[in-house]
Scaffold this motif. Structure first.
Motif, PDB file in Angstrom:
ATOM      1  N   GLY A   1     -45.545  -3.030   7.270  1.00 48.87           N
ATOM      2  CA  GLY A   1     -45.223  -4.309   6.638  1.00 48.87           C
ATOM      3  C   GLY A   1     -46.416  -5.231   6.528  1.00 48.87           C
ATOM      4  N   THR A   2     -47.186  -5.350   7.598  1.00 52.30           N
ATOM      5  CA  THR A   2     -48.344  -6.240   7.557  1.00 52.30           C
ATOM      6  C   THR A   2     -49.436  -5.691   6.648  1.00 52.30           C
ATOM      7  OG1 THR A   2     -49.249  -5.296   9.609  1.00 52.30           O
ATOM      8  CG2 THR A   2     -47.875  -7.274   9.820  1.00 52.30           C
ATOM      9  N   CYS A   3     -49.562  -4.377   6.575  1.00 52.89           N
ATOM     10  CA  CYS A   3     -50.561  -3.779   5.688  1.00 52.89           C
ATOM     11  C   CYS A   3     -50.204  -4.034   4.227  1.00 52.89           C
ATOM     12  CB  CYS A   3     -50.675  -2.277   5.968  1.00 52.89           C
ATOM     13  SG  CYS A   3     -52.049  -1.484   5.107  1.00 52.89           S
ATOM     14  N   ILE A   4     -48.935  -3.874   3.884  1.00 52.02           N
ATOM     15  CA  ILE A   4     -48.499  -4.131   2.511  1.00 52.02           C
ATOM     16  C   ILE A   4     -48.840  -5.562   2.110  1.00 52.02           C
ATOM     17  CG2 ILE A   4     -46.453  -4.507   1.059  1.00 52.02           C
ATOM     18  CD1 ILE A   4     -45.197  -2.055   2.459  1.00 52.02           C
ATOM     19  N   VAL A   5     -48.430  -6.521   2.941  1.00 48.32           N
ATOM     20  CA  VAL A   5     -48.633  -7.930   2.607  1.00 48.32           C
ATOM     21  C   VAL A   5     -50.117  -8.292   2.577  1.00 48.32           C
ATOM     22  CG1 VAL A   5     -48.182 -10.279   3.428  1.00 48.32           C
ATOM     23  CG2 VAL A   5     -46.340  -8.610   3.376  1.00 48.32           C
ATOM     24  N   THR A   6     -50.885  -7.772   3.516  1.00 47.63           N
ATOM     25  CA  THR A   6     -52.319  -8.053   3.537  1.00 47.63           C
ATOM     26  C   THR A   6     -53.008  -7.474   2.303  1.00 47.63           C
ATOM     27  OG1 THR A   6     -52.326  -8.077   5.955  1.00 47.63           O
ATOM     28  CG2 THR A   6     -54.455  -7.765   4.865  1.00 47.63           C
ATOM     29  N   THR A   7     -52.653  -6.261   1.922  1.00 48.59           N
ATOM     30  CA  THR A   7     -53.260  -5.628   0.749  1.00 48.59           C
ATOM     31  C   THR A   7     -52.869  -6.374  -0.525  1.00 48.59           C
ATOM     32  OG1 THR A   7     -53.242  -3.512   1.912  1.00 48.59           O
ATOM     33  CG2 THR A   7     -53.545  -3.420  -0.470  1.00 48.59           C
ATOM     34  N   MET A   8     -51.617  -6.838  -0.595  1.00 45.34           N
ATOM     35  CA  MET A   8     -51.203  -7.657  -1.733  1.00 45.34           C
ATOM     36  C   MET A   8     -52.000  -8.958  -1.786  1.00 45.34           C
ATOM     37  SD  MET A   8     -47.047  -7.173  -1.634  1.00 45.34           S
ATOM     38  CE  MET A   8     -46.737  -8.366  -2.940  1.00 45.34           C
ATOM     39  N   ALA A   9     -52.238  -9.570  -0.620  1.00 45.78           N
ATOM     40  CA  ALA A   9     -52.985 -10.833  -0.570  1.00 45.78           C
ATOM     41  C   ALA A   9     -54.434 -10.635  -1.018  1.00 45.78           C
ATOM     42  CB  ALA A   9     -52.930 -11.421   0.830  1.00 45.78           C
ATOM     43  N   ILE A  10     -55.018  -9.505  -0.672  1.00 46.36           N
ATOM     44  CA  ILE A  10     -56.386  -9.203  -1.113  1.00 46.36           C
ATOM     45  C   ILE A  10     -56.417  -9.060  -2.639  1.00 46.36           C
ATOM     46  CG2 ILE A  10     -58.206  -7.436  -1.079  1.00 46.36           C
ATOM     47  CD1 ILE A  10     -57.380  -6.961   1.915  1.00 46.36           C
ATOM     48  N   ALA A  11     -55.430  -8.356  -3.191  1.00 44.07           N
ATOM     49  CA  ALA A  11     -55.363  -8.193  -4.650  1.00 44.07           C
ATOM     50  C   ALA A  11     -55.123  -9.536  -5.336  1.00 44.07           C
ATOM     51  CB  ALA A  11     -54.262  -7.193  -5.011  1.00 44.07           C
ATOM     52  N   ALA A  12     -54.278 -10.379  -4.740  1.00 41.77           N
ATOM     53  CA  ALA A  12     -54.010 -11.701  -5.320  1.00 41.77           C
ATOM     54  C   ALA A  12     -55.253 -12.574  -5.268  1.00 41.77           C
ATOM     55  CB  ALA A  12     -52.851 -12.365  -4.570  1.00 41.77           C
ATOM     56  N   ARG A  13     -55.948 -12.531  -4.136  1.00 42.62           N
ATOM     57  CA  ARG A  13     -57.169 -13.332  -3.968  1.00 42.62           C
ATOM     58  C   ARG A  13     -58.190 -12.991  -5.054  1.00 42.62           C
ATOM     59  NH1 ARG A  13     -60.170 -13.297   1.738  1.00 42.62           N
ATOM     60  NH2 ARG A  13     -58.637 -14.895   2.212  1.00 42.62           N
ATOM     61  N   ALA A  14     -58.288 -11.706  -5.406  1.00 44.13           N
ATOM     62  CA  ALA A  14     -59.224 -11.286  -6.453  1.00 44.13           C
ATOM     63  C   ALA A  14     -58.865 -11.902  -7.807  1.00 44.13           C
ATOM     64  CB  ALA A  14     -59.235  -9.757  -6.559  1.00 44.13           C
ATOM     65  N   ARG A  15     -57.628 -12.358  -7.949  1.00 43.97           N
ATOM     66  CA  ARG A  15     -57.164 -12.993  -9.191  1.00 43.97           C
ATOM     67  C   ARG A  15     -57.057 -14.506  -9.042  1.00 43.97           C
ATOM     68  NH1 ARG A  15     -56.153  -8.171  -8.712  1.00 43.97           N
ATOM     69  NH2 ARG A  15     -55.831  -6.701 -10.379  1.00 43.97           N
ATOM     70  N   GLY A  16     -57.566 -15.037  -7.919  1.00 48.71           N
ATOM     71  CA  GLY A  16     -57.525 -16.477  -7.701  1.00 48.71           C
ATOM     72  C   GLY A  16     -56.158 -17.001  -7.319  1.00 48.71           C
ATOM     73  N   VAL A  17     -55.309 -16.130  -6.756  1.00 55.48           N
ATOM     74  CA  VAL A  17     -53.949 -16.512  -6.384  1.00 55.48           C
ATOM     75  C   VAL A  17     -53.811 -16.438  -4.868  1.00 55.48           C
ATOM     76  CG1 VAL A  17     -51.502 -15.871  -6.597  1.00 55.48           C
ATOM     77  CG2 VAL A  17     -53.024 -15.650  -8.570  1.00 55.48           C
ATOM     78  N   GLU A  18     -53.179 -17.458  -4.276  1.00 54.88           N
ATOM     79  CA  GLU A  18     -52.916 -17.492  -2.839  1.00 54.88           C
ATOM     80  C   GLU A  18     -51.472 -17.058  -2.600  1.00 54.88           C
ATOM     81  OE1 GLU A  18     -52.816 -17.593   0.983  1.00 54.88           O
ATOM     82  OE2 GLU A  18     -54.712 -18.142   0.041  1.00 54.88           O
ATOM     83  N   LEU A  19     -51.272 -16.116  -1.692  1.00 53.64           N
ATOM     84  CA  LEU A  19     -49.923 -15.601  -1.412  1.00 53.64           C
ATOM     85  C   LEU A  19     -49.289 -16.186  -0.154  1.00 53.64           C
ATOM     86  CD1 LEU A  19     -49.844 -11.777  -2.234  1.00 53.64           C
ATOM     87  CD2 LEU A  19     -48.985 -13.696  -3.550  1.00 53.64           C
ATOM     88  N   ARG A  20     -49.799 -17.275   0.341  1.00 56.67           N
ATOM     89  CA  ARG A  20     -49.228 -17.866   1.554  1.00 56.67           C
ATOM     90  C   ARG A  20     -47.707 -17.983   1.421  1.00 56.67           C
ATOM     91  NH1 ARG A  20     -51.870 -20.327   5.323  1.00 56.67           N
ATOM     92  NH2 ARG A  20     -53.615 -20.828   3.949  1.00 56.67           N
ATOM     93  N   GLY A  21     -47.009 -17.584   2.451  1.00 59.56           N
ATOM     94  CA  GLY A  21     -45.557 -17.673   2.442  1.00 59.56           C
ATOM     95  C   GLY A  21     -44.852 -16.390   2.062  1.00 59.56           C
ATOM     96  N   VAL A  22     -45.601 -15.349   1.688  1.00 55.06           N
ATOM     97  CA  VAL A  22     -44.965 -14.061   1.418  1.00 55.06           C
ATOM     98  C   VAL A  22     -44.329 -13.575   2.716  1.00 55.06           C
ATOM     99  CG1 VAL A  22     -45.379 -11.626   0.877  1.00 55.06           C
ATOM    100  CG2 VAL A  22     -46.456 -13.388  -0.485  1.00 55.06           C
ATOM    101  N   ARG A  23     -43.111 -13.101   2.635  1.00 60.47           N
ATOM    102  CA  ARG A  23     -42.398 -12.603   3.821  1.00 60.47           C
ATOM    103  C   ARG A  23     -42.052 -11.136   3.621  1.00 60.47           C
ATOM    104  NH1 ARG A  23     -37.419 -14.663   4.095  1.00 60.47           N
ATOM    105  NH2 ARG A  23     -37.494 -15.358   1.948  1.00 60.47           N
ATOM    106  N   PHE A  24     -41.873 -10.425   4.728  1.00 59.76           N
ATOM    107  CA  PHE A  24     -41.494  -9.015   4.635  1.00 59.76           C
ATOM    108  C   PHE A  24     -40.468  -8.668   5.701  1.00 59.76           C
ATOM    109  CE2 PHE A  24     -44.925  -8.891   7.721  1.00 59.76           C
ATOM    110  CZ  PHE A  24     -44.489  -7.971   8.666  1.00 59.76           C
ATOM    111  N   GLU A  25     -39.746  -7.617   5.423  1.00 59.29           N
ATOM    112  CA  GLU A  25     -38.800  -7.040   6.377  1.00 59.29           C
ATOM    113  C   GLU A  25     -38.901  -5.530   6.241  1.00 59.29           C
ATOM    114  OE1 GLU A  25     -34.505  -8.402   6.861  1.00 59.29           O
ATOM    115  OE2 GLU A  25     -34.288  -6.564   5.674  1.00 59.29           O
ATOM    116  N   VAL A  26     -39.135  -4.849   7.346  1.00 62.42           N
ATOM    117  CA  VAL A  26     -39.187  -3.396   7.353  1.00 62.42           C
ATOM    118  C   VAL A  26     -38.082  -2.904   8.266  1.00 62.42           C
ATOM    119  CG1 VAL A  26     -40.554  -1.334   7.869  1.00 62.42           C
ATOM    120  CG2 VAL A  26     -41.693  -3.388   7.000  1.00 62.42           C
TER     121      VAL A  26
END
Length: 143
Positions: free
Chosen positions: A58-83
């Motif tokens: 779960g943390t890897c998914i969200v962290t990898t998404m945040a890295i991809a978002a950051r590359a596009r100038g987007v902040e993903l703060r507040g993304v939540r997950f449940e595994v």
């Protein structure tokens, strides 16, 4: 053939008895405890080793998404997950399924959605898990 390693991290640990272990993250010194789950002779007083796999996923998914978002100038703060980890009912004991739900607090656009969802499916833990482990991911956009 020489194998290239991008980053090495050492984790140390000790078995304390009664199916309980402690571990330490080398670079930071952070510590965590594990305990066997109640359904496998343990006390269930801490994360089990397979719980840590689900947590890593779960943390890897969200962290990898945040890295991809950051590359596009987007902040993903507040993304939540449940595994939800499901163990096999037949021997050998193993993780059979990691059903994951990701709540993204942004409206989905085609480009951002495609990019972040691909990042989720391409996270290092997802790529490391055996193909026998079912790994469905549900995305809830605008949450």
């Amino acid at each position: 053939m020489t194998r290239r390693v991008a980053c090495m991290v050492t984790i140390t640990g000790e078995y304390e008895g009664d199916l309980h272990c402690n571990a330490q993250h080398g670079p930071s010194g952070s510590r965590l405890a594990t305990d066997a789950p109640k359904d496998n002779q343990g006390r269930g007083e801490a994360f089990s080793p397979t719980d840590l796999v689900a947590t890593a996923y779960g943390t890897c998914i969200v962290t990898t998404m945040a890295i991809a978002a950051r590359a596009r100038g987007v902040e993903l703060r507040g993304v939540r997950f449940e595994v939800t980890k499901e163990m096999s009912t037949q021997p050998p004991r193993r993780i059979a399924r990691l059903a994951t739900k990701i709540w993204v607090p942004l409206e989905r656009t085609e480009e951002l959605g495609r990019s972040l969802e691909a990042a989720a499916h391409g996270c290092p833990v997802h790529r490391t898990l055996d193909a026998a482990v079912e790994r469905p991911i549900e995305f809830v956009w605008g949450a």
